[in-house]
Design a protein around this motif. Structure first.
Motif, PDB file in Angstrom:
ATOM      1  N   GLY A 320     -24.198 -13.099  27.527  1.00 26.42           N
ATOM      2  CA  GLY A 320     -24.486 -11.712  27.140  1.00 26.42           C
ATOM      3  C   GLY A 320     -25.864 -11.570  26.502  1.00 26.42           C
ATOM      4  N   LYS A 321     -26.119 -10.388  25.944  1.00 27.27           N
ATOM      5  CA  LYS A 321     -27.402 -10.116  25.294  1.00 27.27           C
ATOM      6  C   LYS A 321     -27.425 -10.766  23.916  1.00 27.27           C
ATOM      7  N   PHE A 322     -28.547 -11.380  23.567  1.00 27.38           N
ATOM      8  CA  PHE A 322     -28.592 -12.118  22.299  1.00 27.38           C
ATOM      9  C   PHE A 322     -29.903 -11.947  21.530  1.00 27.38           C
ATOM     10  N   LEU A 323     -30.923 -11.335  22.149  1.00 24.28           N
ATOM     11  CA  LEU A 323     -32.231 -11.255  21.512  1.00 24.28           C
ATOM     12  C   LEU A 323     -32.214 -10.428  20.225  1.00 24.28           C
ATOM     13  N   ALA A 324     -31.520  -9.278  20.231  1.00 23.44           N
ATOM     14  CA  ALA A 324     -31.462  -8.449  19.023  1.00 23.44           C
ATOM     15  C   ALA A 324     -30.729  -9.188  17.905  1.00 23.44           C
ATOM     16  N   ASP A 325     -29.689  -9.940  18.269  1.00 21.88           N
ATOM     17  CA  ASP A 325     -28.930 -10.728  17.284  1.00 21.88           C
ATOM     18  C   ASP A 325     -29.870 -11.717  16.589  1.00 21.88           C
ATOM     19  N   LEU A 326     -30.657 -12.456  17.382  1.00 23.64           N
ATOM     20  CA  LEU A 326     -31.577 -13.432  16.810  1.00 23.64           C
ATOM     21  C   LEU A 326     -32.685 -12.754  16.006  1.00 23.64           C
ATOM     22  N   SER A 327     -33.102 -11.570  16.476  1.00 22.63           N
ATOM     23  CA  SER A 327     -34.150 -10.832  15.767  1.00 22.63           C
ATOM     24  C   SER A 327     -33.690 -10.440  14.365  1.00 22.63           C
ATOM     25  N   SER A 328     -32.405 -10.125  14.223  1.00 24.81           N
ATOM     26  CA  SER A 328     -31.892  -9.771  12.888  1.00 24.81           C
ATOM     27  C   SER A 328     -32.005 -10.967  11.944  1.00 24.81           C
ATOM     28  N   THR A 329     -31.854 -12.187  12.502  1.00 26.78           N
ATOM     29  CA  THR A 329     -32.028 -13.398  11.692  1.00 26.78           C
ATOM     30  C   THR A 329     -33.495 -13.559  11.299  1.00 26.78           C
ATOM     31  N   VAL A 330     -34.411 -13.317  12.245  1.00 25.17           N
ATOM     32  CA  VAL A 330     -35.853 -13.374  11.942  1.00 25.17           C
ATOM     33  C   VAL A 330     -36.183 -12.425  10.797  1.00 25.17           C
ATOM     34  N   MET A 347     -35.987   0.103  15.677  1.00 27.07           N
ATOM     35  CA  MET A 347     -36.882   0.162  16.836  1.00 27.07           C
ATOM     36  C   MET A 347     -36.987  -1.210  17.504  1.00 27.07           C
ATOM     37  N   ILE A 348     -37.091  -2.262  16.693  1.00 23.66           N
ATOM     38  CA  ILE A 348     -37.213  -3.626  17.228  1.00 23.66           C
ATOM     39  C   ILE A 348     -35.995  -3.970  18.082  1.00 23.66           C
ATOM     40  N   PHE A 349     -34.805  -3.690  17.555  1.00 22.44           N
ATOM     41  CA  PHE A 349     -33.563  -4.014  18.290  1.00 22.44           C
ATOM     42  C   PHE A 349     -33.484  -3.222  19.595  1.00 22.44           C
ATOM     43  N   ARG A 350     -33.899  -1.945  19.534  1.00 23.04           N
ATOM     44  CA  ARG A 350     -33.798  -1.077  20.715  1.00 23.04           C
ATOM     45  C   ARG A 350     -34.725  -1.585  21.831  1.00 23.04           C
ATOM     46  N   VAL A 351     -35.963  -1.938  21.462  1.00 18.77           N
ATOM     47  CA  VAL A 351     -36.917  -2.425  22.463  1.00 18.77           C
ATOM     48  C   VAL A 351     -36.442  -3.743  23.074  1.00 18.77           C
ATOM     49  N   LEU A 352     -35.966  -4.653  22.218  1.00 19.52           N
ATOM     50  CA  LEU A 352     -35.476  -5.950  22.713  1.00 19.52           C
ATOM     51  C   LEU A 352     -34.300  -5.769  23.664  1.00 19.52           C
ATOM     52  N   THR A 353     -33.371  -4.908  23.279  1.00 19.95           N
ATOM     53  CA  THR A 353     -32.166  -4.712  24.092  1.00 19.95           C
ATOM     54  C   THR A 353     -32.494  -4.057  25.433  1.00 19.95           C
ATOM     55  N   GLU A 354     -33.379  -3.041  25.402  1.00 22.93           N
ATOM     56  CA  GLU A 354     -33.753  -2.358  26.653  1.00 22.93           C
ATOM     57  C   GLU A 354     -34.456  -3.323  27.605  1.00 22.93           C
ATOM     58  N   GLU A 355     -35.352  -4.155  27.079  1.00 20.47           N
ATOM     59  CA  GLU A 355     -36.092  -5.095  27.920  1.00 20.47           C
ATOM     60  C   GLU A 355     -35.159  -6.180  28.455  1.00 20.47           C
ATOM     61  N   GLU A 356     -34.222  -6.623  27.610  1.00 24.48           N
ATOM     62  CA  GLU A 356     -33.265  -7.640  28.041  1.00 24.48           C
ATOM     63  C   GLU A 356     -32.355  -7.078  29.131  1.00 24.48           C
TER      64      GLU A 356
END
Length: 880
Positions: A320-330, A347-356
């Protein structure tokens, strides 16, 4: 020595240099400001360049920063070893013409040994080969034995980049112990192994280089130091790499948790773990600074990093999608030093999720296609993928070329990069040459049609030029984005705007949109479908993101000048109806800050008297200072007031009525002056027809008219100066000059005719008879076509009856002229055909009437042959 964490070390460094009189400035954006030499900020010094060059005055002569940086020169190698990452933080202390070597060296030593607590016996300074001053400070003041100070050459210890400020540097190395060494007998400072690691670099900017090896001392010497925060943490925490310092290790552990695996067990797994860990950190910081994924520039770097992280996440088995999850850790790990991450996380989570999401839709299919391509390559025995196939993966499945290269490299295969580039260029050219794409209604398809139709903009600019509102939409030229950043061009939509969008002939407002975070220059304001208004322009600095409250500021001078011209069109409309008749209707208009244009129905050109009368009426109403009152009412109510509606215009249920005293009442949605006196003065520059029964007036008012007169005055004085007289006497002087020119021209023509006649001498002795017709064929020098015709008439008169053919060579070109008398014409002679028959021999062409013809050519060498050929052509024409 205490194992300080990354966040502690950052704080300790900044506080230490604050205690030394430095201003601690927050990290600059990753997006360079007014620096086209960089795609992304890659050092602590980079955003401070204007202070070093003197273009800007620094807020203090001593500055300290912890600057976020990204280096992407070797993205494909990131992860293969633990040595490098794309993201890092650079600690720095800077002096702009204040302190120099002594303080810089002392403070670096004090911080490392006394604040951080590094063992002084493990520290080894290096200096530039010829820098005895720095050597003496280390040896005599700090107390480092001579044998522990290393002298290196230009390659290692002299900072220089082309011409300009440069200087020697002094680095500090830390001995991490034998366990990190290579074990070779000669292992010491400068060895490529991980034992002796560079911690700090002091650059002493003391010279100005001409770029050719010549150096002069700088009057104001500067200090530029740099120390990698993660590298310092590696030493302090005694860990093996930047991936195992506390913050990065916590992020890497979260990746392991999602992938259900462990670090430092299997090499291939470690590579993917490091790639995901590094790239998600870079992506989080880049998006927080307003960088959006795209196919060019820094947006392409972001897209590469994102898609590389997404692919390696899949390789690790993360579902599944995981980039926003990792970004929250960053964000959780880095917000101590960068609180803006927390502020912009939505905004960061939205951009990551849309691109993913975008990549996930195509990656499986793309990987499957690439596997098929690999099978084909294996079967054909080739080890380089065709450029057209790599382009298909890019164009159809969103695989950046680098991703395709990386996947193939894992199997020992390559890509035809030149072929890929050729396909990319071909696509660009096709797109450029293609007809504009239109939708089913025939309208141009633009990014604006992707905007949520429920979004609207309210215009509030009739009574204010400054207004605060929330951003609802941000776009680049071809994408809806979450943010716009420094240097980007785009469009901003807000809930309420004081900016007037081009409509009803009135040009748009210009101005700026500002907030504490950035500034946007508005160069145009456009009306979009569905009641939306777009502010088109460029980010001058900083960044904006969706939802942010901004201040919109209309350019007051531009609005005022436009309003003067718009109000003047209403007065002009009424004056035209008074002078020319009630049949006059407005047929179009253009109102800008500089001028006004008014199209109207009328059946003939206006006389000078009518134009003057219209001007006088308008200026009388301007002097009358009529109040300009605007009211909103229903269309029916407006009609009852006698307001003029524009022919063919569609009006809503409620309309605005603009009333200028008792003189003019019109329906109008534009902006106007408060009273007519503000217009100052009105002048018609031209009146002309533009279509059947439609006339056009161009006119000026106020400052525009003043500027016009200033320009006219300059031209008048320049003309008078050229004519060596005064402006008042210029008309008289021009009349005298024209008379003189006329007389000189007449005299010149007489001289030319006389010279031409003299040039032919006793021409009649050269007459030949061809089939009973006299032919006089002459060759002359430097006679133009007009002179040839005069000479031809003169020769024809002397000849009586026959044909005269004259050829002249003038400035490397040929003039041919033939003339025939009435008697010759009756015998079949045709001057036009004669010229046509010989012109090719002088490298030209031409023709004409039976009695007179001419031609030009480029080959004077062919004149003699042409005159000889004339006899043959003429003989063929004459009736037997």
């Amino acid at each position: 020595m205490k194992a300080y964490g990354v966040n502690e070390l950052r704080r300790m460094f900044l506080e230490f240099f604050e205690s030394k009189g430095h201003l601690a400035m927050k990290s600059f954006s990753l997006v360079p400001h007014n620096d086209n030499s960089l795609l992304l900020i890659n050092s602590g010094m980079a955003p401070l360049k204007p202070y070093f060059t003197g273009q800007e005055i620094p807020p203090r002569k001593r500055v300290t920063t912890c600057q976020k940086c990204i280096r992407t020169g070797d993205i494909e190698n990131i992860g293969k070893t633990a040595r490098h990452g794309t993201f890092f933080e650079m600690l720095g202390n800077f002096s702009f013409g204040d302190y120099f070597k002594t303080e810089a060296i002392h403070w670096s030593w004090e911080f490392l040994t006394e604040v951080v607590g590094l063992d002084a016996n493990r520290l080894y300074p290096s200096v530039y080969l010829d820098d005895d001053e720095a050597f003496a400070i280390w040896n005599q003041q700090i107390g480092i034995p001579k044998e522990k100070i290393f002298r290196f050459g230009k390659e290692d210890n002299f900072w220089e980049h082309g011409s300009g400020p440069c200087g020697p540097c002094s680095e500090i190395y830390y001995d991490r112990g034998e366990k990190y060494g290579c074990g070779k007998p000669g292992c010491t400072v400068g060895c490529d192994c991980d034992r002796y690691i560079e911690v700090w670099n002091n650059v002493f900017t003391q010279f100005d280089s001409d770029g050719h090896g010549n150096y002069t001392e700088l009057e104001h010497k500067n200090i530029d130091t740099g120390m990698g925060l993660e590298r310092l943490a590696v030493i302090v925490q005694d860990v093996d790499s930047l991936f195992t310092v506390d913050t990065n290790k916590a992020l890497l552990d979260r990746v392991c948790e999602l992938a259900h695996t462990k670090y430092q067990v299997e090499h291939e797994t470690d590579v993917s773990l490091r790639i995901v860990t590094d790239h998600i950190k870079s992506c989080t910081f880049m998006i927080s600074d307003g960088i959006m994924p795209s196919n060019e520039g820094r947006g392409y770097v972001l897209r590469r990093l994102l898609r590389r992280a997404a692919r390696h996440g899949r390789k690790l088995g993360i579902e599944g999608k995981f980039l926003a999850d990792l970004s929250s850790t960053v964000i959780a790990l880095s917000k101590d030093g960068y609180p803006e991450l927390e502020e912009k996380k939505a905004m960061i989570f939205r951009v990551l999720t849309e691109e993913e999401d975008k990549f996930n839709k195509t990656i499986d299919q793309g990987l499957s296609i690439l596997t098929e391509m690999q099978s084909w390559m294996h079967a054909e025995g080739v080890d380089v993928l065709r450029g057209v196939d790599a382009f298909k993966l890019y164009d159809t499945y969103g695989f950046p070329l680098d991703l395709t290269k990386e996947i193939l490299e894992e199997y020992g295969l390559g890509v035809d990069e030149e072929g890929f580039a050729a396909c990319m260029q071909e696509q660009r050219e096709k797109a450029r040459g293609a007809r504009k794409e239109t939708n089913y209604m025939g309208a141009d398809v633009t990014i604006y049609q992707s905007i949520d139709p429920s979004i609207t903009t309210k215009f509030v600019g009739y009574d204010r030029l400054v207004h605060d509102s929330a951003i609802t939409v941000l776009t680049t030229k071809d994408e809806l984005v979450e943010a716009l950043t420094d240097g980007q061009e785009g469009t901003i939509l807000v809930e309420e705007t004081p900016f007037y969008a081009t409509m009803g002939g009135q040009n748009a407002d210009i101005g700026t949109i500002v907030s504490a975070n950035g500034e946007f220059l508005v160069t145009d304001t456009i009306r979009l479908q569905g009641g939306k208004v777009g502010h088109v322009g460029k980010m001058l600095r900083g960044m904006f993101q969706k939802g942010e409250i901004v201040t919109l500021k209309v350019d007051e001078e531009n609005r005022r000048a436009t309003a003067k011209n718009h109000s003047a069109t209403h007065l002009l409309h009424k004056a035209l109806r008074m002078v020319l008749g009630e049949h006059v209707e407005q047929a179009g208009s253009l109102v800008t800050a500089d001028r006004l244009r008014f199209d109207f129905t009328h059946f003939s050109a206006m006389t000078a008297e009518e134009i003057q009368k219209v001007e006088d009426i308008v200026n009388a109403e301007i002097r009358a200072a009529l109040p300009v009152i605007t009211e909103e009412m229903t269309l029916e109510e407006a009609k009852k007031t006698g307001a003029m509606a524009l022919f063919g215009e569609k009006y809503g249920e409620r309309v605005r009525v603009v009333k200028m005293g008792d003189f003019s009442t019109e329906l109008c949605g534009g902006t106007h002056v408060a009273d007519t006196a503000s217009i100052s003065y009105f002048k018609i520059l031209s009146e002309a027809g533009i279509a059947a029964n439609v006339r056009r007036i161009e006119a000026l008012t106020g400052d525009g008219l003043l500027h016009h007169y200033e320009t006219e005055e300059k031209e008048l004085f320049a003309a008078a100066k050229a004519a060596k007289t005064t402006p008042t006497a210029l008309t008289e002087k021009i009349a005298a000059m024209l008379e003189e020119i006329k007389a000189l021209h007449s005299e010149n023509e007489k001289l030319k005719n006389r010279l031409a006649n003299e040039a032919v001498g006793d021409a009649l002795s050269q007459v030949k008879e061809v089939g009973g017709v006299k032919l006089l064929a002459l060759k002359v020098q430097d006679v133009d076509m007009n002179g040839l015709r005069n000479l031809g008439d003169s020769m024809k008169e002397k000849l009586g009856e026959g044909v005269v053919l004259i050829a002249s060579s003038e400035n490397g070109k040929v003039n041919l002229m033939a003339t025939a008398t009435e008697g010759a014409l009756k015998q079949g002679v045709h001057a036009g055909n004669l010229i046509k028959g010989i012109a090719a021999l002088v490298g030209g062409g031409g023709g004409g009437r039976p009695n007179m013809a001419q031609a030009g050519g480029k080959n004077p060498a062919g004149i003699d042959a042409a005159l000889q050929k004339a006899e043959e052509v003429l003989a063929a024409q004459i009736k037997s």
